[in-house]
Motif scaffolding. Structure first.
Motif, mmCIF file in Angstrom:
data_model
loop_
_atom_site.group_PDB
_atom_site.id
_atom_site.type_symbol
_atom_site.label_atom_id
_atom_site.label_comp_id
_atom_site.label_asym_id
_atom_site.label_seq_id
_atom_site.Cartn_x
_atom_site.Cartn_y
_atom_site.Cartn_z
ATOM 1 N N ASN A 32 0.837 -1.194 0.000
ATOM 2 C CA ASN A 32 0.000 0.000 0.000
ATOM 3 C C ASN A 32 0.871 1.242 0.000
ATOM 4 O OD1 ASN A 32 -1.875 -2.028 1.975
ATOM 5 N ND2 ASN A 32 -2.927 -0.948 0.333
ATOM 6 N N ALA A 33 0.528 2.196 -0.871
ATOM 7 C CA ALA A 33 1.218 3.485 -1.004
ATOM 8 C C ALA A 33 2.661 3.337 -1.497
ATOM 9 C CB ALA A 33 1.189 4.267 0.308
ATOM 10 N N SER A 34 2.983 2.205 -2.122
ATOM 11 C CA SER A 34 4.315 2.029 -2.715
ATOM 12 C C SER A 34 4.339 2.635 -4.116
ATOM 13 C CB SER A 34 4.681 0.547 -2.779
ATOM 14 O OG SER A 34 3.767 -0.138 -3.632
ATOM 15 N N LEU A 35 5.568 2.787 -4.651
ATOM 16 C CA LEU A 35 5.781 3.402 -5.962
ATOM 17 C C LEU A 35 6.367 2.410 -6.951
ATOM 18 C CD1 LEU A 35 6.021 5.895 -7.882
ATOM 19 C CD2 LEU A 35 8.286 6.276 -6.886
ATOM 20 N N THR A 36 5.776 2.357 -8.120
ATOM 21 C CA THR A 36 6.315 1.615 -9.259
ATOM 22 C C THR A 36 6.414 2.595 -10.424
ATOM 23 O OG1 THR A 36 5.404 -0.510 -8.545
ATOM 24 C CG2 THR A 36 5.872 -0.259 -10.904
ATOM 25 N N LEU A 37 7.548 2.594 -11.127
ATOM 26 C CA LEU A 37 7.759 3.530 -12.231
ATOM 27 C C LEU A 37 7.605 2.827 -13.578
ATOM 28 C CD1 LEU A 37 10.799 5.818 -11.270
ATOM 29 C CD2 LEU A 37 8.400 6.483 -11.529
ATOM 30 N N LEU A 38 6.799 3.418 -14.439
ATOM 31 C CA LEU A 38 6.602 2.910 -15.794
ATOM 32 C C LEU A 38 6.959 4.011 -16.780
ATOM 33 C CD1 LEU A 38 3.737 0.750 -17.172
ATOM 34 C CD2 LEU A 38 4.268 2.893 -18.330
ATOM 35 N N GLU A 39 7.804 3.693 -17.737
ATOM 36 C CA GLU A 39 8.164 4.625 -18.800
ATOM 37 C C GLU A 39 7.407 4.230 -20.064
ATOM 38 O OE1 GLU A 39 12.383 4.648 -19.269
ATOM 39 O OE2 GLU A 39 12.773 5.341 -17.219
ATOM 40 N N ARG A 40 6.748 5.197 -20.668
ATOM 41 C CA ARG A 40 5.974 4.948 -21.893
ATOM 42 C C ARG A 40 6.562 5.788 -23.016
ATOM 43 N NH1 ARG A 40 1.260 2.549 -23.623
ATOM 44 N NH2 ARG A 40 -0.093 3.709 -25.063
ATOM 45 N N ASP A 41 7.083 5.116 -24.026
ATOM 46 C CA ASP A 41 7.786 5.774 -25.124
ATOM 47 C C ASP A 41 7.114 5.389 -26.438
ATOM 48 O OD1 ASP A 41 9.532 6.867 -26.934
ATOM 49 O OD2 ASP A 41 11.339 5.990 -26.046
ATOM 50 N N ASN A 42 6.357 6.336 -27.004
ATOM 51 C CA ASN A 42 5.630 6.086 -28.255
ATOM 52 C C ASN A 42 4.784 4.810 -28.180
ATOM 53 O OD1 ASN A 42 6.519 8.379 -29.835
ATOM 54 N ND2 ASN A 42 8.546 7.421 -29.834
ATOM 55 N N GLY A 43 4.084 4.658 -27.065
ATOM 56 C CA GLY A 43 3.177 3.534 -26.890
ATOM 57 C C GLY A 43 3.807 2.263 -26.373
ATOM 58 N N VAL A 44 5.124 2.271 -26.165
ATOM 59 C CA VAL A 44 5.836 1.093 -25.657
ATOM 60 C C VAL A 44 6.103 1.293 -24.172
ATOM 61 C CG1 VAL A 44 7.903 -0.324 -25.825
ATOM 62 C CG2 VAL A 44 6.869 0.640 -27.903
ATOM 63 N N ASN A 45 5.684 0.325 -23.354
ATOM 64 C CA ASN A 45 5.827 0.441 -21.898
ATOM 65 C C ASN A 45 7.046 -0.313 -21.382
ATOM 66 O OD1 ASN A 45 3.392 1.903 -21.680
ATOM 67 N ND2 ASN A 45 2.203 0.010 -21.612
ATOM 68 N N LYS A 46 7.640 0.227 -20.316
ATOM 69 C CA LYS A 46 8.746 -0.436 -19.640
ATOM 70 C C LYS A 46 8.688 -0.078 -18.160
ATOM 71 C CE LYS A 46 12.935 1.059 -20.439
ATOM 72 N NZ LYS A 46 14.231 1.299 -21.116
ATOM 73 N N VAL A 47 8.565 -1.078 -17.304
ATOM 74 C CA VAL A 47 8.581 -0.850 -15.857
ATOM 75 C C VAL A 47 10.022 -0.914 -15.386
ATOM 76 C CG1 VAL A 47 7.915 -1.795 -13.608
ATOM 77 C CG2 VAL A 47 6.249 -1.689 -15.471
ATOM 78 N N THR A 48 10.503 0.193 -14.823
ATOM 79 C CA THR A 48 11.923 0.305 -14.450
ATOM 80 C C THR A 48 12.159 0.220 -12.947
ATOM 81 O OG1 THR A 48 11.713 2.728 -14.437
ATOM 82 C CG2 THR A 48 12.460 1.681 -16.492
ATOM 83 N N LYS A 49 11.127 0.454 -12.150
ATOM 84 C CA LYS A 49 11.219 0.300 -10.694
ATOM 85 C C LYS A 49 9.920 -0.323 -10.215
ATOM 86 C CE LYS A 49 14.412 4.069 -9.635
ATOM 87 N NZ LYS A 49 14.641 5.326 -8.862
ATOM 88 N N TYR A 50 10.017 -1.159 -9.169
ATOM 89 C CA TYR A 50 8.835 -1.863 -8.701
ATOM 90 C C TYR A 50 8.776 -1.866 -7.182
ATOM 91 C CZ TYR A 50 5.575 -5.685 -7.748
ATOM 92 O OH TYR A 50 4.531 -6.427 -7.263
ATOM 93 N N ASN A 51 7.594 -1.523 -6.657
ATOM 94 C CA ASN A 51 7.292 -1.682 -5.231
ATOM 95 C C ASN A 51 8.319 -0.957 -4.348
ATOM 96 O OD1 ASN A 51 5.825 -2.615 -3.011
ATOM 97 N ND2 ASN A 51 6.936 -4.573 -2.927
ATOM 98 N N GLN A 52 8.606 0.289 -4.695
ATOM 99 C CA GLN A 52 9.539 1.089 -3.915
ATOM 100 C C GLN A 52 8.806 1.757 -2.755
ATOM 101 O OE1 GLN A 52 13.050 1.404 -5.004
ATOM 102 N NE2 GLN A 52 12.207 -0.389 -6.051
ATOM 103 N N SER A 53 9.353 1.648 -1.553
ATOM 104 C CA SER A 53 8.703 2.208 -0.374
ATOM 105 C C SER A 53 8.775 3.739 -0.411
ATOM 106 C CB SER A 53 9.366 1.698 0.906
ATOM 107 O OG SER A 53 8.800 2.333 2.035
ATOM 108 N N LEU A 54 7.658 4.394 -0.084
ATOM 109 C CA LEU A 54 7.611 5.848 0.035
ATOM 110 C C LEU A 54 7.449 6.257 1.505
ATOM 111 C CD1 LEU A 54 5.247 6.699 -2.959
ATOM 112 C CD2 LEU A 54 7.710 7.113 -2.811
ATOM 113 N N ILE A 55 7.512 5.271 2.388
ATOM 114 C CA ILE A 55 7.244 5.523 3.817
ATOM 115 C C ILE A 55 8.545 5.598 4.609
ATOM 116 C CG2 ILE A 55 6.090 4.626 5.864
ATOM 117 C CD1 ILE A 55 4.115 3.251 3.968
#
Length: 216
Positions: free
Chosen positions: A193-216
């Protein structure tokens, strides 16, 4: 056009507390859920978000509002039903452990993690629909078609280099990570809950570069 999506899971809810299936059913944030959302808001307060998006489920909307009120840009959240959690049909509101046991039993799998490990994420979604006596639950094709419609809506708003906030749900984020993760990311658990995952979208192509990073 390339931009970043900051995927944040909503704060803890009462169905999370009671360990019940929560897809399109919706329960409020607990006091703890509000607190972790506030901590995430503090961590993200200086991020220069160009837009704020959220699933239209109340638990996500409330989390997004907590974050945007603290963020320096004070953006008004836009609700996107396309980024709801998977719909679990008959299993909505039922025990998580009992539901996944029933879903996995025909496939000789004991729980969600076991099903995904043996058969993959998309097959797991298909098994939910198969196990639903009324077959109302979403399968993988229905789910991903919905998610892609959501991305196209974000594309209409985002500009090159933007950072977009998107508050959504655990299995939604996990599914995106399974489908689009870089090779160095390990998916050992569902996002907190309240974690961060980063997704980069480049001309319709997705790439998840970070997953389940704590923000707490």
């Amino acid at each position: 056009m390339a931009y970043q999506i900051y995927l944040v899971r909503h704060g803890r809810t009462w169905y999370n507390e009671y360990e019940k299936m929560q897809g399109w059913s919706d329960t409020p944030l607990t006091n703890e859920g509000v607190e972790v959302a506030q901590k995430a808001a503090e961590a993200l307060k200086n991020v220069d978000f160009a837009a704020a998006m959220t699933s239209d489920m109340k638990r996500a909307v409330d989390t997004c509002r907590i974050i945007t009120r603290r963020n320096k840009n004070h953006l008004a959240p836009q609700e996107l039903a396309e980024f709801r959690e998977q719909f679990y049909g008959y299993f909505e509101g039922r025990s998580i452990d009992e539901s996944w046991f029933a879903i996995g039993k025909p496939h000789h799998a004991r729980n969600f993690g076991d099903i995904v490990k043996k058969y993959g994420f998309d097959a797991t979604m298909d098994f939910v629909k198969d196990a639903d006596p009324l077959h109302d639950a979403e399968n993988a094709e229905e789910y991903w078609n919905r998610i892609e419609r959501g991305f196209k809506k974000i594309d209409q708003v985002a500009k090159d280099g933007d950072k977009i906030l998107l508050v959504t749900h655990s299995i939604t984020i996990l599914g995106l990570a399974y489908r689009y993760k870089t090779d160095d990311i390990e998916l050992n658990d569902i996002p907190a809950n309240a974690s961060l995952t980063l997704l980069e979208r480049d001309n319709g192509v997705n790439k998840v570069t970070k997953y389940n990073q704590s923000l707490i």
